[in-house]
Motif scaffolding. Structure first.
Motif, PDB file in Angstrom:
ATOM      1  N   SER A 188       0.829  -1.209   0.000  1.00 21.87           N
ATOM      2  CA  SER A 188       0.000   0.000   0.000  1.00 21.87           C
ATOM      3  C   SER A 188       0.864   1.260   0.000  1.00 21.87           C
ATOM      4  N   THR A 189       2.026   1.202   0.643  1.00 22.96           N
ATOM      5  CA  THR A 189       2.917   2.366   0.654  1.00 22.96           C
ATOM      6  C   THR A 189       3.509   2.610  -0.727  1.00 22.96           C
ATOM      7  N   VAL A 190       3.943   1.547  -1.381  1.00 24.93           N
ATOM      8  CA  VAL A 190       4.443   1.685  -2.752  1.00 24.93           C
ATOM      9  C   VAL A 190       3.351   2.243  -3.657  1.00 24.93           C
ATOM     10  N   ARG A 191       2.139   1.748  -3.483  1.00 24.22           N
ATOM     11  CA  ARG A 191       1.030   2.233  -4.309  1.00 24.22           C
ATOM     12  C   ARG A 191       0.759   3.712  -4.046  1.00 24.22           C
ATOM     13  N   PHE A 192       0.791   4.141  -2.794  1.00 26.59           N
ATOM     14  CA  PHE A 192       0.553   5.545  -2.457  1.00 26.59           C
ATOM     15  C   PHE A 192       1.541   6.447  -3.194  1.00 26.59           C
ATOM     16  N   TRP A 193       2.825   6.107  -3.126  1.00 24.51           N
ATOM     17  CA  TRP A 193       3.831   6.980  -3.723  1.00 24.51           C
ATOM     18  C   TRP A 193       3.827   6.905  -5.244  1.00 24.51           C
ATOM     19  N   THR A 194       3.669   5.723  -5.805  1.00 22.23           N
ATOM     20  CA  THR A 194       3.685   5.620  -7.268  1.00 22.23           C
ATOM     21  C   THR A 194       2.474   6.306  -7.889  1.00 22.23           C
ATOM     22  N   GLU A 195       1.330   6.221  -7.231  1.00 20.78           N
ATOM     23  CA  GLU A 195       0.153   6.923  -7.747  1.00 20.78           C
ATOM     24  C   GLU A 195       0.350   8.428  -7.656  1.00 20.78           C
ATOM     25  N   TRP A 196       0.973   8.886  -6.578  1.00 16.81           N
ATOM     26  CA  TRP A 196       1.245  10.320  -6.462  1.00 16.81           C
ATOM     27  C   TRP A 196       2.228  10.758  -7.547  1.00 16.81           C
ATOM     28  N   ALA A 197       3.288   9.989  -7.741  1.00 12.63           N
ATOM     29  CA  ALA A 197       4.295  10.335  -8.743  1.00 12.63           C
ATOM     30  C   ALA A 197       3.715  10.331 -10.148  1.00 12.63           C
ATOM     31  N   ALA A 198       2.725   9.461 -10.388  1.00 14.21           N
ATOM     32  CA  ALA A 198       2.134   9.363 -11.726  1.00 14.21           C
ATOM     33  C   ALA A 198       1.413  10.641 -12.129  1.00 14.21           C
ATOM     34  N   ARG A 199       1.086  11.490 -11.169  1.00 13.10           N
ATOM     35  CA  ARG A 199       0.419  12.752 -11.476  1.00 13.10           C
ATOM     36  C   ARG A 199       1.390  13.817 -11.985  1.00 13.10           C
TER      37      ARG A 199
END
Length: 602
Positions: A188-199
């Motif tokens: 979930s932490t990896v997902r949080f950061w990668t989704e943020w970075a994708a923006r």
């Protein structure tokens, strides 16, 4: 650095977490070995024998992987903090990659900056540490040995095996929070950061460095309020063994303003809008009481104290918490706030009536305050002066207010402001320029240089090709450069009222690159910027300054101002359309042409 957008921890190459304040950036540290030794709190997790280390962040995250290699095998330690929902958590996952490696976890919790030894209560696969208002739970499947003030574990991890540790903070009056699954937390932490970075909408050169800097800025944001700390640390020295050691765990309006602009340039409108709302709340009241910095929740008071029980980073004393510079008068902050609000409107953030009302009240103050001496951008403690950079930024504030009226149809006394803008500009050119030096000076009549003057062409005061600005740039290159990096000013003049010296300033070096680019000296600008990139640490982070003699970073770490400057210079030097700013400005031009001169107040 690992963090959860409420606080942050620093992890050393040797596997020790030597700095962590819980539950907020500005709370007391429970790991303070960074400013002392292991007796002041740390969490070491490493092989028991000599090892070599390779580290990297997982792409587009704040999840740190450290690979430790010994003769008998290879182990990977994954460190992260879970994005905050309720409790602060540090998760450490040990995985065997090759062979068999004997590991040791040595947890020394010392609350209140290393002063308070907690009471330890062991349980089944659980140890609770309590000291005053703070409690921390450690959960692990590794064997636990509890001694006075310490929790240790020794275990062997083989290829394919995994051992986890979860450290959770909660109030000592609260029940222990439920256990979590560390592997699920990692996903979930990896997902949080990668989704943020994708923006991220930045598509220029040096994208990896820009992305790492943006993630760092996000990690320095206090999520509940939108406030942005200058750095997560205190008292990392600007000169090793020196006394220029300050607490940076607060929100400087200047630093945060640059940060907001960087976020806007990369398409992070929500974060930018959250910071603007934090600003409006923090500065509510009389603009004459505007502080240069606030607490992450908008607090106004944080008196400066010295922690005499800490020996300091490499014996650099004193160790300080709080910051008395919060009480200084720094004229440039008014201009930077007005510039920020103007840029936010240009970049498409909805402009609230409260924001323009605040701008009007700031202008009322600026119309008289610009004539006063101040402590300046560098927060000198040697007395107020008429700093040229401060006057330039006062001009910027007036100029941006005028542009808001012209571009957006806001109501304001534009004729009076135009006369004021001309008056400030004329005075700076008359009083701030030294004919003998052929350059603008640090303060009226001083004869000294200041790298903050590099901002003059960057904010539009004069073009970089103007002979006076060109002379200033040349003089700074001649007198303030040290091994290819720019110092803020000559500390030997005594202007700051402080003993000793300091390293070269990373943001000023970026500003020089920007100025060279504006002069058409692209090759020199790019070479200088690449030099800045070359001194980042092994995972791409920068502190405030660089010691050119010792060849190492100095000052608080990681530093938002440095990463903001990196982002800005990368964007300035990149060729072609690099992000949303160009598209927004195109749309703004279309809107203004449609509105015509009859546009009303928005």
């Amino acid at each position: 650095m690992i963090g959860d957008t409420h606080t942050a921890a620093l992890v050393g190459r040797g596997g020790s977490i030597d700095w962590l304040c819980l539950p907020r950036f500005d709370s007391g540290a429970c790991f303070a070995a960074l400013l002392g030794d292991e007796s002041h709190g740390r969490w070491l997790l490493s092989p028991t024998e000599a090892f070599k280390t390779r580290r990297r962040y997982r792409p587009n995250t704040l999840v740190l992987d450290s690979e430790h290699e010994v003769d008998s095998g290879l182990v990977r330690v994954t460190d992260f903090m879970t994005p905050r929902r309720a409790q602060a958590r540090v998760v450490r996952i040990v995985e065997g990659v090759r062979g068999a490696v004997r590991m040791r976890s040595d947890l020394n919790l010392r609350f209140d900056y290393g002063l308070a030894v907690p009471w330890l209560r062991p349980g089944r696969r659980l140890v609770t540490a309590v000291a005053g208002p703070d409690a921390v739970d450690l959960r692990t499947e590794a064997p636990i040995d509890v001694t006075t003030g310490s929790v240790t574990s020794e275990f062997v991890v083989r290829a394919g095996e995994r051992v986890t540790f979860v450290l959770t903070w909660h109030g000592s009056h609260e029940p222990a929070p439920p256990a979590i699954d560390p592997v699920d937390a990692l996903r979930s932490t990896v997902r949080f950061w990668t989704e943020w970075a994708a923006r991220c909408e930045y598509h220029g050169e040096w994208r990896d460095a820009v992305m790492r800097s943006l993630i760092t800025l996000k990690a320095l944001t206090y999520r509940p309020t939108g406030g942005i700390v200058a750095a997560p640390t205190t008292s990392l020295p600007e000169e090793l063994g020196g006394s220029r050691n300050w607490d940076y765990r607060f929100c400087w309006l200047r630093d945060a303003t640059f940060t907001l602009y960087s976020l806007l340039m990369a398409g992070y409108d929500a974060e930018a809008e959250a910071w603007r709302e934090w600003l409006l709340r923090a500065v509510a009241g009389d603009p004459r009481d505007l502080r240069i910095m606030y607490g992450i929740g908008g607090e106004r008071r944080f008196p400066e104290l010295q922690l005499e029980w800490l020996p300091g980073y490499e014996e650099s004393l004193p160790v300080r918490v709080g910051n008395d510079a919060s009480r200084q008068f720094q004229l440039d902050v008014y201009g930077e706030v007005l510039d920020l609000l103007h840029q936010a409107s240009r970049e498409g953030l909805p402009h609230e009536a409260a924001a323009w009302d605040m701008e009007l009240r700031i202008m009322d103050v600026l119309e008289s305050a610009w004539r006063e001496p101040d402590e300046g951008i560098w927060e000198v403690r040697g007395g107020r002066q008429h700093f040229v950079h401060s006057k330039v930024m006062a001009w910027v504030g007036v100029d941006r207010a005028i542009r808001d009226v012209e571009l957006f149809g806001f109501d304001g006394p534009i004729d009076r402001w135009r006369a004021l803008r001309d008056e400030i500009h004329a005075e700076v050119c008359r009083e701030g320029f030294d004919d003998d030096l052929g350059a603008f000076t640090q303060s009226y009549g001083s004869g000294s240089l200041d790298a903050a003057l590099l901002m003059m062409p960057l904010v539009g005061f004069l073009p970089a090709t103007d002979p006076r600005v060109a002379g200033t740039i040349e003089a700074i290159q001649s007198q303030l450069m040290s091994s290819g990096f720019v110092r803020r000013y000559d500390t030997r003049t005594g202007v700051d009222g402080l003993p000793g010296g300091e390293g070269a300033f990373v943001p000023c070096t970026c500003w020089l690159a920007d100025c060279l680019a504006l002069q058409g000296r692209d090759a020199e600008a790019r070479e200088l910027f690449e030099r800045v990139l070359s001194v980042r640490n092994d995972v791409g982070l920068l502190s405030e300054e660089y010691d050119t003699v010792r060849g190492r970073l100095v000052g608080n770490f990681p530093q938002a101002f440095s990463h903001v400057s990196l982002i800005s210079t990368a964007r300035n030097l990149s060729r072609g359309e690099v992000g949303p700013a160009e598209r927004r400005r195109s749309r703004l031009g279309q809107v203004l042409r449609i509105r015509g001169s009859g546009a009303g107040r928005r």
